[in-house]
Motif scaffolding. Structure first.
Motif, short mmCIF file in Angstrom:
data_model
loop_
_atom_site.label_atom_id
_atom_site.label_comp_id
_atom_site.label_asym_id
_atom_site.label_seq_id
_atom_site.Cartn_x
_atom_site.Cartn_y
_atom_site.Cartn_z
N ASP A 97 -16.91 -4.58 -25.73
CA ASP A 97 -16.29 -5.09 -26.94
C ASP A 97 -16.17 -6.61 -26.80
N LEU A 98 -16.52 -7.35 -27.84
CA LEU A 98 -16.50 -8.81 -27.74
C LEU A 98 -15.20 -9.45 -28.21
N SER A 99 -14.27 -8.67 -28.74
CA SER A 99 -13.09 -9.31 -29.32
C SER A 99 -12.32 -10.12 -28.29
N GLY A 100 -12.09 -11.39 -28.63
CA GLY A 100 -11.35 -12.32 -27.78
C GLY A 100 -12.15 -12.86 -26.60
N ARG A 101 -13.40 -12.45 -26.44
CA ARG A 101 -14.18 -12.86 -25.27
C ARG A 101 -14.86 -14.21 -25.49
N ASP A 102 -15.09 -14.91 -24.37
CA ASP A 102 -15.90 -16.12 -24.38
C ASP A 102 -17.31 -15.71 -23.98
N VAL A 103 -18.17 -15.65 -24.98
CA VAL A 103 -19.51 -15.11 -24.79
C VAL A 103 -20.49 -16.24 -24.52
N LEU A 104 -21.29 -16.08 -23.49
CA LEU A 104 -22.36 -17.04 -23.21
C LEU A 104 -23.69 -16.28 -23.27
N ILE A 105 -24.45 -16.54 -24.31
CA ILE A 105 -25.77 -15.90 -24.47
C ILE A 105 -26.74 -16.57 -23.50
N VAL A 106 -27.41 -15.78 -22.69
CA VAL A 106 -28.38 -16.31 -21.72
C VAL A 106 -29.78 -15.92 -22.18
#
Ligand code: IMP
Ligand code: MG
Length: 186
Positions: A97-106
């Protein structure tokens, strides 16, 4: 393969070295240090775009001194195999689940930027805290302002390239450096 040899050493379809193994590792160490500084105190979620980014993601993650987490997505572009149409289908979705996450697309390589534009929009709709992009390679001439890439490894010329995760018909991903592909089908 003898000690010290590299795969595809005698393959006539492999042209000049575009980015050497040493240059890759040196730049990835710099990128990892930058990510470590930028995300201090946080636990970024690295989202690898399969399959091309698998080696880059593995090496990058080992240069990030933070409790990173991992997830993977696989997408396929409709239409022509070597020209991105921008119409993207999710073949494998994220587990987390992405909610609240700091996502780094690689990502392995940004060519037209269409695949990335779709991905970014798709992930932003899942209520993350942030979405940034780390691309190993960017094709020269791409309008960076349009694609908003936070981290870039190398800008490369227009030649089609293989190695270090990048393929032609699933081959050459295990070449330990980035090389020009001089065979047919590129
Ligand atoms: P874009 O949507 O045009 O930016 O296409 C990006 C995707 O096309 C990458 O993630 C790669 O899978 C593929 N691609 C683009 N250029 C190359 C190349 O030179 N070698 C191998 N794959 C490439
Ligand atoms: Mg590909």
């Amino acid at each position: 393969m003898a000690d010290g040899a590299v795969p595809y050493a005698d393959d006539p379809n492999i042209g000049e070295v575009i980015v050497s193994a040493e240059a890759l590792q040196a730049r990835i160490a710099e990128l990892g240090a930058q990510v470590t500084t930028d995300y201090a105190g946080r636990a970024p979620l690295l989202v690898g775009v399969l399959k091309g980014a698998f080696l880059f993601m593995a090496d990058l993650a080992r240069q990030i001194d933070l409790p990173v987490e991992f997830d993977f997505m696989a997408v396929s572009s409709y239409g022509n195999a070597t020209k991105s149409s921008g119409v993207v289908r999710i073949v494998k979705d994220l587990d987390l689940d992405l909610s609240g996450r700091d996502v780094l697309i690689v990502e392995d390589i940004i060519d037209s930027g269409l695949t990335l534009a779709y991905l970014r929009k798709n992930l932003l709709a899942r209520n993350p805290n942030s979405v940034e992009v780390c691309a190993l390679l960017v094709r020269e001439g791409l309008q960076k302002t349009d694609t908003d890439l936070r981290y870039v490894g190398f800008e490369i010329p227009p030649d089609f390239v293989v190695g270090y995760g990048l393929d032609v018909s699933e081959r050459y991903r295990n070449l330990p450096y980035i090389a020009a592909y001089t065979g047919a089908g590129s």
